[in-house]
Design a protein around this motif. Structure first.
Motif, PDB file in Angstrom:
ATOM      1  N   LYS A 103      92.763  47.999  82.258  1.00 57.07           N
ATOM      2  CA  LYS A 103      92.362  46.940  83.196  1.00 57.07           C
ATOM      3  C   LYS A 103      93.465  46.605  84.191  1.00 57.07           C
ATOM      4  N   VAL A 104      94.237  47.599  84.579  1.00 61.40           N
ATOM      5  CA  VAL A 104      95.318  47.413  85.531  1.00 61.40           C
ATOM      6  C   VAL A 104      94.756  47.458  86.950  1.00 61.40           C
ATOM      7  N   PRO A 105      95.119  46.524  87.834  1.00 59.40           N
ATOM      8  CA  PRO A 105      94.637  46.595  89.215  1.00 59.40           C
ATOM      9  C   PRO A 105      94.943  47.942  89.855  1.00 59.40           C
ATOM     10  N   GLY A 106      93.921  48.520  90.506  1.00 55.65           N
ATOM     11  CA  GLY A 106      94.097  49.787  91.198  1.00 55.65           C
ATOM     12  C   GLY A 106      93.903  51.014  90.345  1.00 55.65           C
ATOM     13  N   LYS A 275      90.868  39.117  90.251  1.00 56.50           N
ATOM     14  CA  LYS A 275      89.775  38.385  89.609  1.00 56.50           C
ATOM     15  C   LYS A 275      89.179  37.442  90.675  1.00 56.50           C
ATOM     16  N   ARG A 276      89.349  36.133  90.531  1.00 54.57           N
ATOM     17  CA  ARG A 276      88.780  35.222  91.542  1.00 54.57           C
ATOM     18  C   ARG A 276      89.873  34.536  92.371  1.00 54.57           C
ATOM     19  N   THR A 353      96.253  30.416 100.007  1.00 50.66           N
ATOM     20  CA  THR A 353      95.724  30.720  98.679  1.00 50.66           C
ATOM     21  C   THR A 353      94.473  29.897  98.408  1.00 50.66           C
ATOM     22  N   ALA A 354      93.589  30.453  97.559  1.00 50.49           N
ATOM     23  CA  ALA A 354      92.328  29.781  97.241  1.00 50.49           C
ATOM     24  C   ALA A 354      91.700  30.443  96.017  1.00 50.49           C
ATOM     25  N   THR A 355      90.597  29.885  95.560  1.00 53.09           N
ATOM     26  CA  THR A 355      89.805  30.465  94.478  1.00 53.09           C
ATOM     27  C   THR A 355      88.409  30.787  95.009  1.00 53.09           C
ATOM     28  N   LEU A 356      87.981  32.024  94.833  1.00 53.77           N
ATOM     29  CA  LEU A 356      86.678  32.464  95.340  1.00 53.77           C
ATOM     30  C   LEU A 356      85.556  31.859  94.498  1.00 53.77           C
ATOM     31  N   ASN A 408      87.813  46.591  88.089  1.00 57.87           N
ATOM     32  CA  ASN A 408      88.327  45.482  87.291  1.00 57.87           C
ATOM     33  C   ASN A 408      88.233  44.143  88.018  1.00 57.87           C
ATOM     34  N   GLY A 409      87.679  44.145  89.240  1.00 58.02           N
ATOM     35  CA  GLY A 409      87.537  42.902  89.991  1.00 58.02           C
ATOM     36  C   GLY A 409      88.710  42.581  90.891  1.00 58.02           C
TER      37      GLY A 409
END
Length: 461
Positions: A103-106, A275-276, A353-356, A408-409
């Motif tokens: 689950k590593v990004p990329g 993630k989000r 920065t923000a949360t989707l 993985n999002g």
């Protein structure tokens, strides 16, 4: 063959084939495992003899690299990506058989690609190999994240395939990709440099200032092109190596389509999603670096207090805030910008920065942010209309979002500036600047000359 996959591969393929319903159907199998340390550039260069298209992406500040070889699946749509690419991406993931415990990004199933700056602009032969919106899932993928390496095989099998034969084809490619290799010399030189209609470009800057004086826009970004003839065919891996060394605070990318390759070193992130959690950045307002520390500090101080550059920067900050407000919560924006230094340039920089929220995707944010005022202007539609009518080039993917997203999002897109389209022993380089009310055409022209430097310097300029 990578030893840790040797025992699993044929069994996994053999178990998948009987479940394929028809001869027209396919099954995507994705297997990801950690591997020993390997230089992503060597992996990329080793594939040059295979005839397969290659992609490369890096964020050196975060010790993050992706090198992709070949094409297992493609996502193509006309115009901007919107929901159509997202639907195609979800369809691939929903059907895929994925073996990935990390689950590593990329890593895992990763799609890399980009979109054109303005699909409404008349296309020219220069960008004939690049679609409006195109993302590729590579067959073979090497991901380096914080010093750890992960290797992914994305296999597309069909009814009637023989597992042993498919596995042997993969083994053959891996013998090439993981072979010991060294990068070739980088002694490419420019034989001829042709500026595309510089005086007409200055006239378009003057015309833009008149439109702004009339109140039809607040800012219009105009780009121009220089065409290079080189002494030999360009080795893309060598160009990437130079960019990695000379542009350490940038995203380094390459998207290869046959003999054409779009390459660049952009400092401008559009959006990152983990993630989000969302991060966007405002990078607008430009000045050169100083010849020494004292001069550099003075230029930085002047940039921070320059009315034209602060105005240009604030356009972008407010646009980003407005664009994501419907899609995000917990939006945080610092009150003042700071300096973001590069080798040849320095910029005003503000992180956002923000949360989707909800079911929104990274493509929803891209659609809202592109083009930013730093690449298009403001208001968006008015500035785009002026660019469409008066700019002297087809931007293609220049100035547009390029990047990646994974199963993985996670995902990240940058704005493809400081870039060029390399075509064997020729290249087109692109640079632009923001025109506002009091812009001087000669000064804007000199600003674009500075912005050509990152790519010129790695092509013998």
């Amino acid at each position: 063959m990578i030893e840790i996959l040797e025992e699993q591969l044929e069994k996994i393929i053999d178990e998948a084939i009987p479940n394929i319903n028809s001869a027209d159907d396919t099954q995507l199998i994705s297997i990801t495992k950690p591997v020993k340390n390997i230089n992503p550039l060597h992996f990329f260069h080793a594939a040059s003899s295979t005839g397969k298209d290659r992609v490369f992406w890096s964020s050196t500040q975060e010790d993050f690299f992706i090198a992709g070889i070949g094409n297992t699946a493609q996502l193509r749509v006309e115009g901007l990506p919107s929901q159509e690419v997202e639907k195609k991406w979800r369809a691939i993931l929903d059907k895929a058989i994925i073996y990935n415990d990390n689950k590593v990004p990329g890593a895992g199933i990763v799609a890399l690609g980009g979109i054109s700056f303005d699909p409404k602009k008349e296309r020219t032969p220069l960008w004939e190999n690049f679609n409006d919106s195109e993302f590729t899932v590579p067959e073979f993928l090497l991901t380096q994240n914080n010093g750890a390496n992960y290797y992914t095989v994305n296999i597309l099998v069909r009814k009637g395939d023989i597992a042993e034969q498919v596995a042997n084809e993969i083994r053959g490619m891996e013998e090439i990709l993981f072979s010991d290799t060294t990068l070739p010399s980088t002694d490419v030189a420019i034989l001829n440099r042709y500026e595309v209609a510089p005086e007409k470009w200055k006239e378009s800057v003057e015309l833009a200032t008149r439109e702004i004086d009339k109140g039809k826009a607040s800012k219009i970004v105009l780009a121009r092109e220089i065409r290079l003839k080189l002494n030999k065919s360009v080795n893309i891996a060598s160009v990437l190596e130079k960019l990695l060394h000379t542009q350490p605070n940038s995203y380094i990318f390459a998207f290869e389509k046959g003999k054409d390759c779009f390459v660049g070193a952009t400092p401008e992130r559009l959006v990152r999603l983990d993630k989000r959690k969302l991060l966007s950045t405002c990078l607008a307002g430009t000045a050169p670096r100083g010849k020494n520390k004292e001069e550099d500090r003075e230029i930085s101080k002047s940039l921070l207090h320059d009315e034209k550059n602060r105005q240009e920067h604030e356009f972008v900050v407010q646009m980003i805030k407005q664009a994501i407000s419907h899609y995000c919560k917990d939006i945080n924006i610092p009150e003042k910008p700071v300096i973001y230094p590069l080798k040849n340039l320095q910029h005003l920089y503000t992180p956002v920065t923000a949360t989707l929220l909800g079911d929104y995707s990274i493509f929803d944010i891209i659609e809202q942010l592109h083009p930013t005022p730093a690449l298009g202007g403001t208001p968006r539609e008015e500035s785009l209309a002026f660019i469409r009518e008066n700019e002297l080039l087809d931007r293609g993917w220049y100035g547009a979002p390029v990047g990646w997203l994974d199963s993985n999002g996670s995902g990240e897109f940058a704005v493809a500036i400081r870039s060029g389209l390399i075509q064997d022993d020729e290249a087109s380089l692109f640079a632009g600047c923001g025109v506002v009310k009091n812009s001087d055409p000669e000064k804007e022209y000199e600003e674009t000359n500075i912005k050509f430097l990152p790519m010129l310097s790695v092509l013998g300029g």
